[in-house]
Write a protein that holds these residues in place. Sequence first.
Motif, short mmCIF file in Angstrom:
data_model
loop_
_atom_site.label_atom_id
_atom_site.label_comp_id
_atom_site.label_asym_id
_atom_site.label_seq_id
_atom_site.Cartn_x
_atom_site.Cartn_y
_atom_site.Cartn_z
N GLY A 23 -12.80 16.32 19.10
CA GLY A 23 -11.70 16.58 20.00
C GLY A 23 -10.43 15.86 19.57
O GLY A 23 -9.32 16.40 19.71
N TYR A 66 -9.02 12.86 29.37
CA TYR A 66 -9.19 14.31 29.55
C TYR A 66 -8.04 14.91 30.36
O TYR A 66 -7.58 16.02 30.08
CB TYR A 66 -10.53 14.63 30.20
CG TYR A 66 -11.69 14.58 29.25
CD1 TYR A 66 -12.07 15.70 28.51
CD2 TYR A 66 -12.41 13.42 29.07
CE1 TYR A 66 -13.13 15.65 27.63
CE2 TYR A 66 -13.48 13.35 28.19
CZ TYR A 66 -13.84 14.47 27.46
OH TYR A 66 -14.89 14.42 26.58
N SER A 120 -16.38 16.88 23.46
CA SER A 120 -15.26 17.55 22.79
C SER A 120 -15.04 18.94 23.41
O SER A 120 -15.94 19.51 24.03
CB SER A 120 -15.54 17.68 21.29
OG SER A 120 -15.27 16.46 20.62
N PRO A 121 -13.84 19.50 23.23
CA PRO A 121 -13.55 20.81 23.83
C PRO A 121 -14.51 21.91 23.37
O PRO A 121 -14.93 21.93 22.22
CB PRO A 121 -12.12 21.10 23.36
CG PRO A 121 -11.53 19.76 23.12
CD PRO A 121 -12.65 18.92 22.58
N ASP A 122 -14.80 22.80 24.28
CA ASP A 122 -15.72 23.90 24.00
C ASP A 122 -15.25 24.75 22.82
O ASP A 122 -16.06 25.30 22.08
CB ASP A 122 -15.84 24.78 25.25
CG ASP A 122 -17.17 25.48 25.36
OD1 ASP A 122 -18.21 24.80 25.30
OD2 ASP A 122 -17.18 26.71 25.49
N GLU A 123 -13.93 24.82 22.62
CA GLU A 123 -13.37 25.64 21.56
C GLU A 123 -13.82 25.19 20.17
O GLU A 123 -13.91 26.01 19.25
CB GLU A 123 -11.83 25.62 21.62
CG GLU A 123 -11.25 26.38 22.79
CD GLU A 123 -11.20 25.57 24.07
OE1 GLU A 123 -10.63 26.06 25.05
OE2 GLU A 123 -11.74 24.42 24.11
N SER A 140 -16.29 20.36 26.79
CA SER A 140 -15.38 20.28 27.92
C SER A 140 -14.57 21.57 28.05
O SER A 140 -14.23 22.20 27.05
CB SER A 140 -14.44 19.09 27.75
OG SER A 140 -15.15 17.89 27.92
N PHE A 142 -11.16 23.39 29.69
CA PHE A 142 -9.83 23.23 30.28
C PHE A 142 -9.42 24.55 30.93
O PHE A 142 -9.62 25.63 30.35
CB PHE A 142 -8.83 22.80 29.21
CG PHE A 142 -9.15 21.45 28.62
CD1 PHE A 142 -8.76 20.29 29.27
CD2 PHE A 142 -9.90 21.35 27.45
CE1 PHE A 142 -9.10 19.04 28.76
CE2 PHE A 142 -10.22 20.10 26.93
CZ PHE A 142 -9.82 18.94 27.58
N TYR A 149 -3.43 27.68 28.95
CA TYR A 149 -3.97 26.50 29.63
C TYR A 149 -3.03 26.06 30.75
O TYR A 149 -1.80 26.08 30.60
CB TYR A 149 -4.19 25.37 28.63
CG TYR A 149 -5.27 25.70 27.62
CD1 TYR A 149 -6.61 25.57 27.95
CD2 TYR A 149 -4.94 26.19 26.36
CE1 TYR A 149 -7.60 25.90 27.04
CE2 TYR A 149 -5.92 26.52 25.45
CZ TYR A 149 -7.26 26.38 25.79
OH TYR A 149 -8.22 26.72 24.90
#
Length: 239
Positions: A23, A66, A120-123, A140, A142, A149
Amino acid sequence: MQRNDMKVAALDIDGTLYPGALGLQLLQALTANGISDKSKIEDIFKVVEKYRLNEIDFQIMATTAYNLFAEAIAGISQTVMQRIARQVWQQERTKLFPFVPKLIDILNSQGYSLVLISGSPDEIVCCLAEEFGISKYQGSIFATHQGKYTGKVNLLSGSLGKKYSIFLQMVKDWSVNLEESLAIGDSITDTALLEIVGKPVVFEPHPSLMLIAQEKDWLVTNRNNIVKHIMELGNPFLT
């Protein structure tokens, strides 16, 4: 294997499969590409540094970082974020710990169903999942509206205790044998998940997790021994 004998291996990413935080690499790439405000990204790194210096506790660090992350990406297209995440993954995939492909092969050969759970971000978590053919993963989330976003956090998967509930949600349609299941993690946020499986594995842990691992007599391993230890867990006669 019968459905009611399904065993799961839940894997952390940051600090466990990857020596760092994906992330944070994504944040740096957003700045480098002029997509996100540099000062907002710097504020996130300042919060992380305060935690590393023991000036704030984990939960304050996670919640603050976050929320700042969400604000830093507000207004950015999710499509752009996904594109940058894939670029970052192509750069960072070679930095995974060398044991990772072998570890995943062994877990698959031992009959585990693999899941990834990361703060870390799902992306970017999805990139690692796709690379290794892992169908269930969670990073995570968003919040977005009309493809952009909003500046809010929908799922803070790196907060204390959250991986436990995420895991239960991920496997709710499976009849899981928790006693035969395994989890690998390195930080205090992995504790609740490690507690519910029969085979908790603590990898090069943060001191706070190390204390818990010692109290509970959990297996503690490192980058040099993890493959051997996982093989032994699958075949006790090797020990």
